[in-house]
Design an enzyme around this catalytic site. Structure first.
Site, PDB file in Angstrom:
ATOM      1  N   ILE A   8       0.844  -1.207   0.000  1.00  0.00           N
ATOM      2  CA  ILE A   8       0.000   0.000   0.000  1.00  0.00           C
ATOM      3  C   ILE A   8       0.877   1.255   0.000  1.00  0.00           C
ATOM      4  CG2 ILE A   8      -1.618   1.346   1.422  1.00  0.00           C
ATOM      5  CD1 ILE A   8      -2.812  -1.438   2.272  1.00  0.00           C
ATOM      6  N   GLU A  46      11.051 -19.049  19.009  1.00  0.00           N
ATOM      7  CA  GLU A  46      10.153 -19.685  19.979  1.00  0.00           C
ATOM      8  C   GLU A  46       9.275 -20.757  19.318  1.00  0.00           C
ATOM      9  OE1 GLU A  46       8.445 -17.270  23.022  1.00  0.00           O
ATOM     10  OE2 GLU A  46      10.025 -15.765  22.900  1.00  0.00           O
ATOM     11  N   GLY A  47       9.898 -21.520  18.426  1.00  0.00           N
ATOM     12  CA  GLY A  47       9.196 -22.586  17.717  1.00  0.00           C
ATOM     13  C   GLY A  47       8.762 -22.123  16.335  1.00  0.00           C
TER      14      GLY A  47
END
Lengths: 256, 382
Positions: free
Chosen positions: B336, B362-363
């Site tokens: 945009i 964190e995973g």
């Protein structure tokens, strides 16, 4: 030192004002302590830190106004008094000053602080009216406050100039921008604030007669200011531009 | 102590003002200088932000998950590097002590962490133990009243600043995951050293580094839980952090929606604001839809957590959804903004880069999908 602060809960200054059925809509609106009153709260806490004592914050307003008192307590005020305004819905500056005076006349105080005006109605009347009712001196729009013994020294903003004034306690002063930089209430402070004492009063508790304190003014209409229109850029010779400008100021803007 | 809705609103308003008035004006400085001005950190400490997740009796706010996430949502609206400093400290950096620490450890660490005097970090990842977290090589051998740690950790958020680090190390390599234990390693521990700050794609102002343990001595009193509980501890700490990470993503998404709307209304092409183009409207509609969905999903998960429900699948799903939505919304925001979105002077460029890590740390998204699938199997396959 016994310090009282009168404060008002107002719209967050970033809120957009919406008028519905001739009333300002409160739907979804965030409320804050009136920014000028926030200076007063900060100054009160600073006075307490310097001289010891106790800070009591006082407001008149609906249930939600308790939040403003709790915020002031989170900043460091010790206790609060709220006068519920169910009977005071159309209160004006006269009413508010009368009710505050009724609350305060039985309290011990050395100094009363407040903002010099509220950002919502901008009347700047309550402080001076209250001081008159209590028969104590008052100084408005202060930008600096020093207290030594019972001597009070202030710097007062007079439209950009500074007036230096000396007075004595007890006194009422109202805060102008520049007095201080209000602290953020600490987050643990907010959690602790709910345990601080809060007294709820209505006008019967204050032995006031509803009619006696009825508003002296009446709101006839509420409307938004006209939308700001695009500016006009004058062109051509400087001399013509000046003539046109004077003409526009005189005939279109009607200001000269 | 229960926190009322009014208090949460007040806390939230203070954090919102702090973000708007103190952090946001310095966002560009944080980005350029790759550090958070000391004044901001100091004010954050005074405000109590470092104690978001710490119980009241140890000087923190004692918020439940919903309250904590609402504040992290507000923090997510500004520079993600600042959010990360607070997020890692109040999340994976301190949750281990709060949840699994013994009373003595809590007394010793938490008040200082709540005040922000001590910064927390969490050290699990190693070069050979990323998504396969149980494959770690760092060893801890007991010698009398101490453990001797040897090995290294990498990508440790708050590593350079940390004063206390929850470190996973193997006390019994033969047992694999069940031989892992967790330790609270203090700044003063002899034998611990840190590498230089990593040079990253984004999250400037938040620093990660390698940690080296060479015969690093850690008192037995600093072991978190029993020997062999480390892996389960690590998984619990990470699971707890998932909703908070999603809350930070939500805040950033809301900020990006606000920035995108502002720009679309103000930027004119072909004689009218670009918002008038259906193509732009649809992008913004999708962004708005995803923000609303994420918000509802997140606060449903946090309310389940607060009711004490087990939410392994849900918290993996909300972390996965939040991070992917954040990336899509950041991508649309750049689109945009057009050329301006590629310029460093506009914050969308920064959010775009900062969003990317949320799908990894964190995973990873893939690991979250594995967790969801494993839970599905438990639910449906008997």
């Amino acid at each position: 030192m016994n310090i009282l602060v009168c404060l008002k809960q107002t719209f967050d200054t970033e809120e957009r004002i919406v008028i519905e059925d001739g009333q300002i809509s409160e739907e979804g609106v965030e409320f804050v302590i009136n920014p000028y009153d926030e200076y007063a709260v900060e100054e009160a806490i600073k006075l307490k830190e310097e001289h010891g004592g106790e800070v009591t914050v006082i407001t008149i307003g609906p249930d939600r106004a308790e939040q403003a008192l709790r915020t002031a307590m989170a900043m460091g005020a010790d206790k609060g008094i709220i006068v519920d305004d169910e009977d005071l819905e159309s209160a004006d500056e006269f009413t508010i000053a009368e009710v505050l005076a009724a609350v305060i006349k039985d309290l011990d105080y050395d100094i009363i602080l407040g903002g010099y005006m509220a950002v919502d109605d901008g009347s700047a009347q309550v402080g001076p009216r209250l001081a008159e009712l209590l028969d104590i001196p008052h100084i408005s729009t202060i930008t600096k406050l020093t207290i030594d013994g019972d001597t009070v020294e202030v710097e007062k903003d007079v439209e950009g100039d500074v007036e230096y004034i000396q007075s004595k306690l007890p006194i009422l002063v109202t805060a102008q921008q520049g007095l201080n930089e209000p602290r953020y209430p600490s987050l643990p402070g907010i959690m602790k604030a709910k345990k601080k004492p809060l007294e709820r009063l209505d006008i019967d508790d204050l032995d006031l007669d509803e009619d006696e304190v009825a508003a002296k003014t009446e709101t006839l209409e509420v409307f938004l200011p006209p939308e700001k229109e695009a500016g006009k850029v004058l062109e051509g010779d400087l001399e013509d531009q000046v003539k046109e400008l004077v003409d526009l100021l005189r005939n279109e803007a009607k200001v000269v | 102590m229960t926190v009322t809705e009014t208090e949460i609103r007040q806390l939230r308003a203070v954090v919102r003002d702090f973000v708007r008035e103190v952090v946001e004006p310095e966002a560009q400085t944080i980005e350029e200088e790759d550090r958070i001005p000391e004044g901001i950190v100091q004010q954050a400490k005074e405000l109590g932000l470092f104690g978001l997740s710490i119980p009241v009796e140890y000087g923190g706010l004692g918020l439940n998950m919903t309250g904590k996430c609402m504040l992290l949502e507000e923090l997510g609206k500004t520079h993600n590097g600042f959010t990360s400093l607070i997020g890692a400290h109040t999340g994976i950096g301190s949750v281990g002590i709060v949840e699994m620490g013994n009373e003595e450890q809590k007394q010793r660490f938490l008040p200082r962490m709540a005040a922000g005097e001590w910064i927390g970090a969490f050290a699990l990842s190693e070069p050979e133990a990323g998504s396969n977290a149980s494959n770690l090589r760092t060893r801890a051998e007991r010698k009398g009243d101490r453990y001797i740690l040897n090995g290294m950790k990498h990508f440790i958020t708050n590593g350079p600043e940390a004063d206390v680090i929850t470190v996973m190390a193997s006390t019994d390599p033969d047992k694999g995951a069940k031989g892992i234990s967790s330790f609270l390693v203090e700044r003063s521990a002899p034998g611990m050293s840190r590498g230089p700050s990593d040079v990253k794609m984004g999250l400037r102002g938040s620093h990660t580094c390698q940690l080296f343990f060479e015969d690093c001595e850690v008192p037995v009193d600093n072991r978190l839980g029993e020997e062999g509980e480390g892996y389960v501890n690590a998984l619990k700490i990470l699971a707890n952090g998932r909703a908070s990470l999603a809350a930070r993503c939500l805040g950033s998404c809301e900020k990006l929606l606000e920035l995108s709307m502002e720009y679309a209304m103000q930027r004119k092409q072909f004689g009218r604001p670009i918002f008038e183009n259906q193509a732009i409207q649809h992008m913004l509609a999708d962004t708005s839809l995803e923000v609303e969905t994420l918000r509802s999903f997140l606060y449903r998960v946090t309310s389940l957590v607060d009711q004490g429900k087990k939410v392994i699948k849900e918290s993996a799903a909300v972390k996965l959804y939040a991070s992917e939505v954040y990336n899509r919304i950041a991508d649309r925001a750049v689109q945009i903004f057009g050329g301006m979105g590629y310029m460093k002077e506009f914050p969308v460029e920064r959010f775009y880069r900062d969003a990317r890590i949320t799908r990894i740390y964190e995973g990873t998204s893939e690991i979250q999908r594995n967790i969801i699938a494993a839970q599905l199997k438990r639910e449906y396959v008997r």
